[in-house]
Design a protein around this motif. Structure first.
Motif, PDB file in Angstrom:
ATOM      1  N   TYR A  53      29.724  18.286  33.765  1.00 23.28           N
ATOM      2  CA  TYR A  53      30.482  19.168  34.632  1.00 23.28           C
ATOM      3  C   TYR A  53      30.809  18.702  36.055  1.00 23.28           C
ATOM      4  CZ  TYR A  53      31.334  22.841  37.922  1.00 23.28           C
ATOM      5  OH  TYR A  53      31.792  23.551  38.976  1.00 23.28           O
ATOM      6  N   PRO A  54      29.866  18.482  36.924  1.00 20.76           N
ATOM      7  CA  PRO A  54      30.397  18.257  38.281  1.00 20.76           C
ATOM      8  C   PRO A  54      31.291  17.020  38.352  1.00 20.76           C
ATOM      9  CG  PRO A  54      28.023  18.566  38.323  1.00 20.76           C
ATOM     10  CD  PRO A  54      28.420  18.405  36.892  1.00 20.76           C
ATOM     11  N   ARG A  57      35.736  17.319  34.743  1.00 15.11           N
ATOM     12  CA  ARG A  57      36.176  18.702  34.605  1.00 15.11           C
ATOM     13  C   ARG A  57      37.270  18.741  33.571  1.00 15.11           C
ATOM     14  NH1 ARG A  57      35.232  21.418  39.790  1.00 15.11           N
ATOM     15  NH2 ARG A  57      33.573  20.209  40.700  1.00 15.11           N
ATOM     16  N   TYR A 147      37.845  28.190  40.208  1.00 15.85           N
ATOM     17  CA  TYR A 147      36.977  28.922  39.283  1.00 15.85           C
ATOM     18  C   TYR A 147      35.509  28.805  39.670  1.00 15.85           C
ATOM     19  CZ  TYR A 147      36.767  24.297  37.048  1.00 15.85           C
ATOM     20  OH  TYR A 147      36.632  22.969  36.810  1.00 15.85           O
ATOM     21  N   GLU A 148      35.233  28.111  40.751  1.00 20.98           N
ATOM     22  CA  GLU A 148      33.835  28.019  41.180  1.00 20.98           C
ATOM     23  C   GLU A 148      33.603  29.128  42.194  1.00 20.98           C
ATOM     24  OE1 GLU A 148      34.785  24.156  41.958  1.00 20.98           O
ATOM     25  OE2 GLU A 148      33.275  23.266  40.644  1.00 20.98           O
ATOM     26  N   ALA A 150      30.819  31.037  42.755  1.00 17.47           N
ATOM     27  CA  ALA A 150      29.468  31.413  43.174  1.00 17.47           C
ATOM     28  C   ALA A 150      29.363  31.321  44.687  1.00 17.47           C
ATOM     29  CB  ALA A 150      28.447  30.490  42.523  1.00 17.47           C
ATOM     30  N   ARG A 151      28.774  32.355  45.273  1.00 17.78           N
ATOM     31  CA  ARG A 151      28.597  32.378  46.719  1.00 17.78           C
ATOM     32  C   ARG A 151      27.158  32.785  47.018  1.00 17.78           C
ATOM     33  NH1 ARG A 151      33.231  30.956  45.906  1.00 17.78           N
ATOM     34  NH2 ARG A 151      35.126  31.661  46.937  1.00 17.78           N
TER      35      ARG A 151
END
Lengths: 207, 179, 379, 346
Positions: A53-54, A57, A147-148, A150-151
């Motif tokens: 993943y990172p 993509r 789409y990332e 997360a916070r």
């Protein structure tokens, strides 16, 4: 309740367990060999399931519905006029728009006569349906590729105008902006246009 | 219409009203007669409604309030007698003939009890519980008349029109006398 | 814990143990809970408890406009969101008397069949996982991923598609749709075939599934079964055949029917339906190609949709069975009442009957083969 | 060198070795299953993710050690120990090579060449069930108890055909010592086959491998920990290193059983048709025999993994049915035929 009794009828190869199991082992072995050789290769997505993943993509759709953008027109002016249609269309009620009048001397910044003083999207509520995009009469809001989502804090999930403009600039730089929406052909529209061209009588008669 | 007449004949004296909207036929029958009517419909020749597709309640108390006021016709029309607040709708289906029928019973606010149809269709079990859960309509003779979706001891019936969508909700301890 | 069961355990004949399976348990899809009274490993009584995923969807519907409710329907059966969308749109269109253009019908049918495949993939894959066979799950899920990519390229979302609008569909199929589909079909067939090879004739699998939680056709009808679970019992009922909507009466496809209504039959029905759906999409694509690019996708609908006073019920054959929407309008822009008839709700209430006398392991197998989706069950 | 010292070195060696293998097995299992399932598996920690087991170990060690409040404290603590100890000690009588000559001294590659090695294995092997039952009971969890009960019933039923198969091999070789059985498998059988147990006892081998899977609680017999049914079975309540002991014990068990399979049926350290001792120096021969033995064991370990990711799981009553209705009669028939053949040929 009478439960139906099911007679089990097995063929010989089914009865002895091992035949089918060995066949299954053959199948999984084929997969193992294929994936083992593939995994030795370098590069993204060597085996069917995994994306590293990172680093790797997957390609996402050009019309992906992700984090919102606030669009600028060709002269770099904000398209949004702050009408609040998006907020009304939103099923999750996550958009807050405050309309403001464009002050004198600031016309170069805004495309319309009014603008959005405040534009906030609560990402914690948003369900990414894309209705705001469809509702906007000026094509000022779009769902982008982000789409990332997360916070760390709820406050960071409040998408402000600045963040949305920054999203737009980033995506424009990367060249992944959504292609403009094609108008959906509506039934009767073509006929109506033709009828209009011919004359009002026919159009009335058809109705 | 042939189908409607057959339904009419089958329901017979129990028919309160019959309407058709976009091909969906619905009949209203008295609350206490529902089991008999459904049994007849299930066994009637040429109808054979042998499958209970669904069962649910409707709260009619807010009907008409959603319309925009100010139209002249609305104001001029005489106030019709208020229909009973709740409806229980039985969606029937005939596997053999592939036709559907809505059977309704109207439930007054004071008499929140409808005979159960679990004796005809076991499929009515949970839907009846759900109607109780959401509207507070009890089903007489149901084997297990408990709440289904909300937890036991939940004070309100959330699908009633007076239950708020947002805000404090059950915190306000909406307790109905008939619940 | 169920009070009923406690009482029985108290003065029962044997030493029964109450096992609480769920709501957080590896085999409970979503958040289901079953309180099982067991005698050793045999289930004396099971009491499913639902409502853990109750989100008040029907209440929400009454407070949203007709259009705004479409994304909420995604969240019902999240394995095949598209069928939910279409079912709801169909009901609303029926209420308003809108006839959608033929091209939109074809696109909807295509997408629904794709969603059916993806739903069956989930069900069969999870059934395998719950019976200890992990590998077919992955072979199938890779293909589901490709299906999701098709959805994503269609309108930008993978799972919660928000497909279609009232009066038609929001977009034409993308240009590379057919190419993608052609690329996917052989892989999909291969994955189904491999699953078949790994499971169907394996005696362990057969022992675990054949005859397990068998159900007779009369009982199934009495309990309101629809869809694959009913067909597994031997009743040939498929809304696509019996009450054909859209273009299904012009298409040729088989409706697979089981015999005993056991886990194996349900599994086989789903496996065959996947094959049939592939064929259906091929046929539909042929029809689709007859349309020009400018053929209408949307019927002419007013900007603000106002439902007339009246009530309709429309149902489609969702992957799980008859998914129906009862919509009542009162003349405003919001539906007055929406009732969803989820297929697995009716199936799941027969669960105590199904598993009575079977073993704990069969309870899990039965649950997965029924394909209970909590989102749809609790709404 | 003192014999005691040699014995101690052997013990330390075999403990470390089995531990290392068990650790590596967790990696093999995860990577292997991934490859079978079109995935990649853990590949971040170290080259090819080889340090993953290490990371797992660190995680297990540093996790909070939780004992459920209502658990039986003593039994809860005892469970993993009872499970892991027999697993480690069972290996004592199984050889891991022929012999090695160091400094003119001949050292057997086996911790203890007990002449009743079989009985030792059977006795210690059946101890492992106590670890499961005690752990399951001590957890005070219904899933754990179910897992423990399943495990007890399963191990007891499968020990019978297992024991009978062992008895059959004893009959064939006429000895209880595992080393002697290994030695007897040199040369050829019927002139063209390697003189391995599998060719003398084909049915025995199948029975043994099936029962071994059941003894090791591996798929398709992993009912005691069937995760989709009873969460994690007997180790539902366990965490941190206690869980680690259970997991390790399982892999060590697998290793022992694989080694036993090789010793009894796959010619131990013998290569087919080749006698290594004839052309290798005694020291090199020792190493070679160890390596050959391990290669064979590795194959069976891989088979454990391979089968696990191919087949579904049995149901409890079907396991019992298979054990009592199929395996025991077959094992008895096998025993009878073997006895007849042995009687006629000797």
């Amino acid at each position: 309740m009478a439960r139906p009794v099911v007679e089990k009828k097995y063929s010989f190869t089914e009865r002895i367990y091992l035949y089918e199991i060995v066949k299954g082992l053959g199948l999984t072995w084929k997969h193992f060999v294929k994936n083992f050789t593939a995994s030795l290769k370098r590069g993204p997505h060597t085996v069917p399931t995994c994306w590293q993943y990172p680093e790797d993509r997957r390609e996402i759709s050009p019309i992906f519905r992700g984090e919102h953008l606030l669009l600028l027109d060709e002269q770099g002016r904000e398209k949004c006029v702050g009408c609040g249609m998006c907020a009304r269309a939103c099923p999750a009620k996550c958009i807050t728009v405050k309309r403001g009048k464009v002050a004198e001397g600031e016309e170069s910044r805004y495309a319309g006569k009014t603008y959005c003083e405040e534009f906030q999207i609560d990402l914690l509520r948003c369900i990414f349906c894309g209705f705001c995009e469809e509702a906007c009469p000026k094509g000022a809001i779009a769902l982008g590729k982000g789409y990332e989502l997360a916070r760390y804090t709820p406050g960071e999930c409040q998408l402000t105008k600045e963040k949305m403009l920054a999203n737009y600039r980033r995506e424009k730089e990367l060249g992944i902006l959504k292609p403009p929406r094609k108008p959906v052909p509506v039934a009767g529209a073509a006929k109506e246009a033709a009828a209009k061209a011919k004359g009002a009588d026919e159009g009335k008669a058809k109705d | 219409m042939d189908f409607q007449e057959r339904v009419k004949a089958c329901v017979g004296d129990d028919l309160v009203s019959m309407t058709e909207f976009r091909g969906d036929v619905s009949v209203t029958v008295p609350r206490t007669r529902i089991v008999q009517v459904l049994t007849r419909l299930k066994e009637a020749e040429g109808l054979k409604f042998d499958f209970l597709s669904d069962l649910f309640g409707v709260d009619n108390s807010a009907l008409g309030k959603g319309k925009k006021k100010g139209k002249k016709e609305d104001e001029e029309a005489p106030a019709a007698p208020k229909p009973p607040r709740y409806e229980v709708v039985y969606l029937l289906l005939s596997i053999e003939y592939n036709h559907r029928l809505m059977v309704k019973v109207q439930v007054e606010e004071g008499q929140m009890e409808v005979p159960t149809v679990t004796s005809i269709w076991k499929a009515a079990n949970w839907p009846e519980r759900e109607v109780f859960d959401m509207f507070g309509i009890r089903f007489k003779g149901h084997p297990n008349m408990k709440r289904l979706l909300m937890w036991d001891g939940f004070p309100a019936h959330p699908l009633r029109k007076d239950y708020p969508l947002e805000g404090e909700g059950e915190e306000r301890r909406l307790v109905y006398g008939d619940a | 814990m169920s009070r009923q069961l406690d009482a029985q355990a108290g003065h029962g004949t044997g030493d029964f143990v109450t096992i609480n399976i769920g709501p957080s348990h590896p085999a409970m899809h979503g958040t289901l809970r079953v309180v099982a009274l067991t005698d050793g490993e045999t289930i004396v009584e099971a009491d499913p408890e639902i409502g853990y995923l109750h989100r008040g969807v029907e209440k929400l519907a009454e407070n949203l406009t007709y259009h705004q409710f479409i994304p909420i329907t995604d969240r019902l059966n999240y394995c095949s969101a598209i069928t939910n969308n279409v079912a709801y749109e169909m009901a609303v269109e029926k209420l308003m008397g809108i006839e959608i253009p033929d091209k939109a019908k074809v696109i909807r049918s295509i997408m629904m069949e794709l969603a059916r495949i993806s739903d069956h993939i989930v069900c069969v894959g999870i059934l395998g996982v719950d019976l200890g066979a992990f590998t077919p799950f992955f072979y199938l899920f890779i293909q589901r991923e490709e299906l999701y990519e098709i959805f994503e390229w269609y309108n930008g979302a993978r799972l919660t598609n928000t497909f279609g609008r009232i009066g038609g569909v929001e977009a034409d199929l993308p240009e590379d749709f057919e190419e993608r589909w052609r690329r996917l079909v052989p892989n999909l067939r291969k994955a189904i075939d491999e699953t078949d090879k790994l499971l169907t004739h394996n005696r362990i699998w057969m022992d675990r599934t054949i005859g397990v939680t068998a159900f007779s056709a009369e009982d199934a009808l009495n309990w309101g079964f629809t869809g694959p679970c009913l067909r597994a019992c031997g009743v040939k009922r498929d809304l696509r055949k019996d009450e054909p909507y859209y273009l299904y009466d012009q298409l040729s496809f088989e409706v697979p029917v089981g015999k005993h209504g056991d886990v194996f039959d349900r599994y086989m029905v789903r496996m065959i339906e996947m094959e049939e759906s592939i064929k259906l999409v091929d046929q539909l694509l042929k029809i689709y190609k007859e349309f020009g690019p400018d053929d209408p996708l949307m019927a002419k609908v007013p900007k603000v949709l106002k439902g007339p006073e009246g009530e309709v019920y429309a149902a489609i054959e969702s992957p799980n069975g008859e998914l129906g929407f009862y919509v009542k309008g009162d003349g405003s822009d919001k539906p007055y009442r929406v009732k969803i008839r989820p297929p697995c709700y009716m199936v799941y209430q027969a669960f105590p009957e199904l598993v009575k006398g079977e073993m704990v392991a069969d309870l899990i197998a039965c649950l997965s083969s029924l394909n209970i989706i909590a989102g749809e069950l609790d709404r | 060198m003192n014999d005691w010292v040699i014995a101690l070195i052997k013990v330390v060696f075999i403990w470390t070795w089995t531990l290392i293998i068990a650790t590596i097995m967790t990696w093999v299992e995860r990577r292997g299953s991934a490859m079978i399932q079109d995935r990649l598996g853990p590949n971040r920690a170290g080259p090819f993710g080889l340090f993953q087991p290490l990371a797992d170990g660190i995680k297990l060690f540093t996790k909070e050690d939780i004992i459920p409040e209502k658990a039986h404290k003593i039994l809860f603590n005892l469970g993993p120990i009872l499970f892991a100890l027999p697993a480690f000690s069972a290996y004592a009588v199984v050889p891991f090579g022929d012999k090695i000559v160091i400094g003119g001294k001949e050292i057997l590659l086996q911790v203890a060449d007990v002449n009743v090695g079989f009985l030792y294995i059977v006795a210690v092997g059946s101890m492992a069930v106590y670890g499961i039952v005690v752990g399951g009971w001590g957890s005070n969890n219904k899933y754990s108890i179910l897992g423990g009960l399943r495990s007890t019933a399963q191990l007891i039923s499968y020990e019978v055909p297992w024991g009978i198969v062992l008895l059959t091999t004893v009959m064939v070789y006429g000895t209880f010592s595992l080393r002697e059985i290994s030695l007897a498998q040199q040369g050829t059988f019927l002139g063209f086959l390697p003189n391995w147990g599998i060719f003398k006892q084909p049915l025995g081998f199948i029975l043994f491998i099936v029962t071994a899977y059941a003894e090791a609680n591996r798929v398709p017999f992993d009912l005691p920990e069937a995760e989709s049914e009873i969460v994690a079975g007997y180790h539902t309540e366990y965490g941190s290193m206690r869980l680690g002991l259970y997991l390790f014990g399982e892999y060590v068990n697998m290793y022992t059983l694989a080694a036993l399979m090789v010793t009894l049926f796959f010619g131990a350290w013998h290569l087919p048709y080749v006698d290594m001792s004839k052309f290798l120096s005694p020291f090199a021969y020792g190493i070679a025999s160890f390596l050959v033995f391990f290669a064979k064991v590795a194959f069976f370990l891989w088979l454990f993994v391979w089968v696990r990711w191919t087949v579904p799981r049995f149901r409890y009553d079907q396991v019992m049915g298979l054990g009592w209705k199929a395996l025991i009669p077959l094992a008895l028939a096998n025993l009878f035929i073997t006895a007849l053949v042995v009687q006629l040929t000797v």
